[in-house]
Design a protein around this motif. Structure first.
Motif, PDB file in Angstrom:
ATOM      1  N   ALA A 122       0.855  -1.226   0.078  1.00  0.00           N
ATOM      2  CA  ALA A 122       0.084  -0.037  -0.071  1.00  0.00           C
ATOM      3  C   ALA A 122       0.925   1.165   0.108  1.00  0.00           C
ATOM      4  CB  ALA A 122      -1.092  -0.116   1.038  1.00  0.00           C
ATOM      5  N   VAL A 123       0.613   2.125  -0.992  1.00  0.00           N
ATOM      6  CA  VAL A 123       1.604   3.084  -1.313  1.00  0.00           C
ATOM      7  C   VAL A 123       0.588   4.575  -1.181  1.00  0.00           C
ATOM      8  CG1 VAL A 123       3.002   4.401  -2.770  1.00  0.00           C
ATOM      9  CG2 VAL A 123       3.157   1.965  -2.337  1.00  0.00           C
ATOM     10  N   ASP A 124       1.134   5.529  -0.468  1.00  0.00           N
ATOM     11  CA  ASP A 124       0.471   6.929  -0.545  1.00  0.00           C
ATOM     12  C   ASP A 124       0.561   7.607  -1.952  1.00  0.00           C
ATOM     13  OD1 ASP A 124      -0.790   9.433  -0.290  1.00  0.00           O
ATOM     14  OD2 ASP A 124       0.821  10.115   1.081  1.00  0.00           O
ATOM     15  N   LYS A 130       5.429   4.025   1.478  1.00  0.00           N
ATOM     16  CA  LYS A 130       4.701   3.093   1.726  1.00  0.00           C
ATOM     17  C   LYS A 130       4.071   3.356   3.034  1.00  0.00           C
ATOM     18  CE  LYS A 130       5.630  -1.659   3.066  1.00  0.00           C
ATOM     19  NZ  LYS A 130       6.727  -2.765   3.566  1.00  0.00           N
ATOM     20  N   ILE A 131       2.698   2.990   3.085  1.00  0.00           N
ATOM     21  CA  ILE A 131       1.826   3.265   4.112  1.00  0.00           C
ATOM     22  C   ILE A 131       2.440   2.421   5.451  1.00  0.00           C
ATOM     23  CG2 ILE A 131      -0.372   3.176   5.252  1.00  0.00           C
ATOM     24  CD1 ILE A 131      -1.466   3.794   2.385  1.00  0.00           C
ATOM     25  N   GLY A 132       2.759   3.255   6.578  1.00  0.00           N
ATOM     26  CA  GLY A 132       3.274   2.897   7.735  1.00  0.00           C
ATOM     27  C   GLY A 132       4.669   2.936   7.982  1.00  0.00           C
ATOM     28  N   SER A 133       5.263   3.764   6.663  1.00  0.00           N
ATOM     29  CA  SER A 133       6.724   4.076   6.908  1.00  0.00           C
ATOM     30  C   SER A 133       6.937   5.408   7.435  1.00  0.00           C
ATOM     31  CB  SER A 133       7.367   3.720   5.465  1.00  0.00           C
ATOM     32  OG  SER A 133       6.744   4.830   4.498  1.00  0.00           O
ATOM     33  N   ARG A 134       5.792   6.099   7.373  1.00  0.00           N
ATOM     34  CA  ARG A 134       5.759   7.591   8.013  1.00  0.00           C
ATOM     35  C   ARG A 134       4.673   7.721   8.990  1.00  0.00           C
ATOM     36  NH1 ARG A 134       7.097  11.513   3.315  1.00  0.00           N
ATOM     37  NH2 ARG A 134       5.812  12.694   4.377  1.00  0.00           N
ATOM     38  N   MET A 136       1.577   8.951  10.902  1.00  0.00           N
ATOM     39  CA  MET A 136       0.229   9.378  10.319  1.00  0.00           C
ATOM     40  C   MET A 136      -0.356  10.203  11.673  1.00  0.00           C
ATOM     41  SD  MET A 136      -1.224   6.364   7.809  1.00  0.00           S
ATOM     42  CE  MET A 136      -2.006   5.708   9.185  1.00  0.00           C
TER      43      MET A 136
END
Length: 142
Positions: A122-124, A130-134, A136
């Motif tokens: 999953a990518v923004d 990658k969602i979860g790598s930054r 939120m």
């Protein structure tokens, strides 16, 4: 107001999908099943439960009924745009299940053309991250 009527899109989505039977029906519909008996055979689900889940998915706009026979009258269930858009979510759940609940023999999602295993991420679309790598945060409506 209950939690499923609030501003949380996750709660609203869960209210629409309902339960694991509904997700499995959507999985099977994504794989080309359309008829009541096909779903029943694939899932081993009681007819009364299947009837309720198909009605709920139809009412919520994920499936639509289409008549395929006039005599006798018979209908099939096909994915709507909303139902088709749920496929990536199912594939992500499947990848998570394979990684964390993958003991024993577990099915794979593979690309029909290449035969390679699909490994979803999953990518923004705005940042490309990658969602979860930054970090939120959630902003609630005023």
């Amino acid at each position: 107001m209950n939690v499923f009527e609030g501003s949380c899109p996750i709660a609203r989505g869960l209210a629409c999908i309902g339960d694991s039977w509904s997700m499995l029906i959507l999985r099977d519909a994504s794989l080309g099943l359309t008829r009541f008996d096909q779903f029943r055979k694939s899932l081993g689900i009681a007819p009364t439960i299947l009837t309720r889940r198909l009605a709920a998915l139809t009412d919520d706009g994920l499936l639509e009924k289409r008549r395929y026979s006039e005599r006798p009258p018979r209908e099939e269930y096909v994915l709507t745009a909303a139902g088709c858009d749920f496929l990536p979510i199912l594939v992500m759940i499947g990848a998570w299940g394979r990684q964390y609940r993958g003991e024993g023999a577990v099915s794979l999602f593979v690309d029909a053309e290449t035969g390679e295993e699909i490994k979803p991420v999953a990518v923004d679309s705005v940042t490309g991250a990658k969602i979860g790598s930054r970090p939120m945060r959630v902003i609630s409506p005023e």
